[in-house]
Design an enzyme around this catalytic site. Sequence first.
Site, short mmCIF file in Angstrom:
data_model
loop_
_atom_site.label_atom_id
_atom_site.label_comp_id
_atom_site.label_asym_id
_atom_site.label_seq_id
_atom_site.Cartn_x
_atom_site.Cartn_y
_atom_site.Cartn_z
N LYS A 163 -0.43 15.02 -10.81
CA LYS A 163 0.45 14.52 -11.87
C LYS A 163 1.54 15.55 -12.20
O LYS A 163 2.66 15.17 -12.55
CB LYS A 163 -0.37 14.13 -13.10
CG LYS A 163 -1.30 12.94 -12.85
CD LYS A 163 -0.55 11.69 -12.39
CE LYS A 163 -1.44 10.47 -12.30
NZ LYS A 163 -0.75 9.26 -11.83
N ASN A 188 3.11 3.22 -10.61
CA ASN A 188 1.87 3.23 -11.40
C ASN A 188 0.63 3.48 -10.54
O ASN A 188 -0.35 4.04 -11.04
CB ASN A 188 1.74 1.88 -12.12
CG ASN A 188 0.35 1.69 -12.70
OD1 ASN A 188 0.01 2.23 -13.75
ND2 ASN A 188 -0.48 0.90 -12.01
N ASP A 208 0.88 -1.17 0.00
CA ASP A 208 0.00 0.00 0.00
C ASP A 208 0.91 1.22 0.00
O ASP A 208 1.65 1.45 0.97
CB ASP A 208 -0.90 -0.01 1.25
CG ASP A 208 -1.86 1.17 1.28
OD1 ASP A 208 -1.56 2.21 0.66
OD2 ASP A 208 -2.90 1.06 1.95
N TYR A 210 -6.41 16.02 -9.45
CA TYR A 210 -5.71 14.98 -10.23
C TYR A 210 -4.63 15.60 -11.12
O TYR A 210 -3.46 15.16 -11.06
CB TYR A 210 -6.72 14.17 -11.04
CG TYR A 210 -6.10 13.07 -11.86
CD1 TYR A 210 -5.68 11.87 -11.28
CD2 TYR A 210 -5.90 13.22 -13.24
CE1 TYR A 210 -5.10 10.85 -12.04
CE2 TYR A 210 -5.32 12.21 -14.00
CZ TYR A 210 -4.92 11.04 -13.40
OH TYR A 210 -4.34 10.04 -14.15
#
Length: 245
Positions: free
Chosen positions: A169, A87, A61, A165
């Site tokens: 990134k 990922n 995790d 989000y």
Amino acid sequence: MTTSQQTALVTGANKGIGFETARQLARQGFTVWIGARDQARGEAAEKELSDAGDVRFVSLDVTDDDSVAAAARRIEQEIGLDVLVNNAGVAFAEVDGRPSTVPLDVLQRTFDVNVHGALRVTQAFLPLVRRSPAGRIVNVSSTLGSTGTVVHPANPFGQVPSFAYPASKAALNALTGWLAVELRDTAVKVNSVCPGFNATDMNDGPGTVGAQHPAEGAKVVVHAATLPADGPTGSFLDVNGVVPW
Ligand code: NAP
């Protein structure tokens, strides 16, 4: 220790792009560790990928210090590591929002996995990857994190009503660049990739309209994981080449 057998760890590999990345690396002869936070899902993926090659589930995790440390100890003791693929990722599209309205807790939860998680895993596994003659770190990012792309008035990504989000990134891309600088005088290459638009649970699952199969998205991840010694580092890549930061 690192043997002549190339080894890779893919976080969040029990499904989606991570699962397909694990499959493709195993087919290339890598020993692949499937990082998954849920034991049943991780073991199911290990079983499903057993035909592809040497694939091993490891409990991981990315938000949990103890889990990450235990995975690093196990992989170090068993075989070492050449390739780390960060990922694992989350998107909370239903509650994400424009910068003027996005709830801060959504930003926090997104960064916990996509940024802090990737950094936590990187810090734990970097000592192993440094020992490899061909260490590679791949951060699975998104063109939504390319601020240089979304500010262009004609670019449709700017229409996506989210900030947490994309910002996560963009921060992941910062990790790529700054880590590549730190490791400039080593054999380790650090790159971000955008896998394109994929029919995964992060979108609407297998039926996502206009999306490709995640096996297609995984190709650029595998490309960055297997770059030759004269390949780039500190780059942001997609299937067409270099993506602006
Ligand atoms: P997905 O099918 O939802 O898979 C996400 C994976 O991350 C799952 O295995 C999930 O595990 C895992 N994960 C989430 N939180 C975790 C945690 N705390 N610790 C460990 N694993 C965790 O999504 P995907 O589309 O394959 O996404 C993979 C990566 O590609 C993400 O970084 C995403 O941002 C990026 N990406 C996707 C697209 C796209 O179109 N799909 C486009 C650009 C970039 P559980 O099954 O336990 O939840």
